[in-house]
Structures are given as structure tokens and as C-alpha cells.
Scaffold this active site. Structure first.
Site, mmCIF file in Angstrom:
data_model
loop_
_atom_site.group_PDB
_atom_site.id
_atom_site.type_symbol
_atom_site.label_atom_id
_atom_site.label_comp_id
_atom_site.label_asym_id
_atom_site.label_seq_id
_atom_site.Cartn_x
_atom_site.Cartn_y
_atom_site.Cartn_z
ATOM 1 N N THR A 52 54.789 29.511 67.349
ATOM 2 C CA THR A 52 55.676 30.405 66.598
ATOM 3 C C THR A 52 55.239 31.854 66.746
ATOM 4 O O THR A 52 56.070 32.748 66.908
ATOM 5 C CB THR A 52 55.720 29.999 65.109
ATOM 6 O OG1 THR A 52 56.169 28.647 65.021
ATOM 7 C CG2 THR A 52 56.651 30.898 64.311
ATOM 8 N N CYS A 53 53.948 32.099 66.714
ATOM 9 C CA CYS A 53 53.424 33.461 66.829
ATOM 10 C C CYS A 53 53.745 34.053 68.190
ATOM 11 O O CYS A 53 54.163 35.209 68.305
ATOM 12 C CB CYS A 53 51.907 33.468 66.610
ATOM 13 S SG CYS A 53 51.396 32.683 65.072
#
Length: 161
Positions: free
Chosen positions: A48-49
Site C-alpha cells: 500500500t505504501c
């Protein structure tokens, strides 16, 4: 207790990468006298990052800075070498400053650490974004789930500038 709008950031020290190697950067050095957009990730290179959160800030860097922002910075509980590798691989160099919080001191001081030991990640930072003016939080967006980057994303933050 977690930091909130109106609070001053705690005094801590990040590690940053310079041309001469790792160097410390205090909270004052990063935020004093500046308008800074800060976002935090649970971990560099995590899905996600890497695919959702950081790219939004890289793509919107000009729009964010056009709102009077001096610096866009990301912090994560990773060592300075990992943060530097992430900066280089992401195309964020020159757009986003990378602040390594290797021991989670900043995340803990904000009251925003999260224990992800059961997932093999140890203590990390919760995902959030904020606007900081001269060391004081003026806008704060905490993500409900570490696997999402919506409330804390660049597009939502732009609405607060």
C-alpha cells in the site's frame, strides 16, 4: 494520547541521507518556520505504501507546493538506507524528503505507533498525513486501516490546503 490539530510536534531526531552519508535532522530543522506536508507509512516498499500512498504525493508534488507548502516529507519506521533506496526507486527524489524513524521514536512520541509484530513487521507508524506550520499541526488525517491510503492520501490532503 495521539497528536491532534493545534498540537506542537515533539522534539525528536530523524535520520536523513546526505551526499556525505547518513545525518541526523531534528524536528526543528525539518519544521521550524516552514509549512510542511508530512505523511507517514507503516513501511517502505510495503504494497500500500509503495503502490498507493507515496505515488500520490510524488504525482501531486507541484500542486501541493503551489499551495504554499515548503516541504513534502514522508516518515516511516525504517532505517535511513532503506528509506534512501525507496526514494531512489520511487522517482520521489527532489519532490519528497525522506525521514527515517528507525527506532519509532517519532511515531511513539506522536502516540501513533502500531504493533505489527504478528505480521512480522514489529512496531511501526500508523498511516496518516498532516499539514504542519512552524511545528504546529494544522490538519491531520489518520487512516483507519493500515492497508488503505485514502483519508491520508495526497488527493484528500490537497483539500485541506
Amino acid at each position: 494520547m495521539a497528536i491532534k490539530v493545534g498540537d506542537r510536534l515533539p522534539n525528536t531526531t530523524f535520520m536523513t541521507m546526505s551526499a556525505d552519508g547518513p545525518k541526523p535532522a531534528t524536528t526543528d530543522e525539518v519544521f521550524k518556520g516552514k509549512k510542511v506536508v508530512l505523511f507517514a507509512v507503516p513501511g517502505a516498499f510495503t504494497p500500500t505504501c509503495d503502490r498507493n500512498h507515496l505515488p500520490g504525493f510524488v504525482q501531486n508534488a507541484d500542486a501541493i507546493k503551489s499551495k504554499g507548502v515548503d516541504t513534502i516529507a514522508v516518515t516511516g519506521v525504517n532505517d535511513v538506507f532503506v528509506m534512501n533506496a525507496w526514494k531512489k526507486s520511487s522517482g520521489a527524489e527532489g519532490k519528497v524528503e525522506f525521514l527515517a524513524d528507525g527506532g519509532a521514536a517519532f511515531a511513539k512520541a506522536l502516540g501513533l505507533s502500531i504493533d505489527l509484530t504478528e505480521r512480522g513487521l514489529g512496531v511501526r507508524s500508523q498511516r496518516y498525513s498532516m499539514v504542519v506550520e512552524d511545528g504546529v499541526v494544522t490538519s491531520f488525517n489518520l487512516e483507519e486501516s493500515p492497508g488503505k491510503a485514502e483519508a491520508s492520501g495526497a488527493e484528500n490532503l490537497l483539500k485541506n490546503l
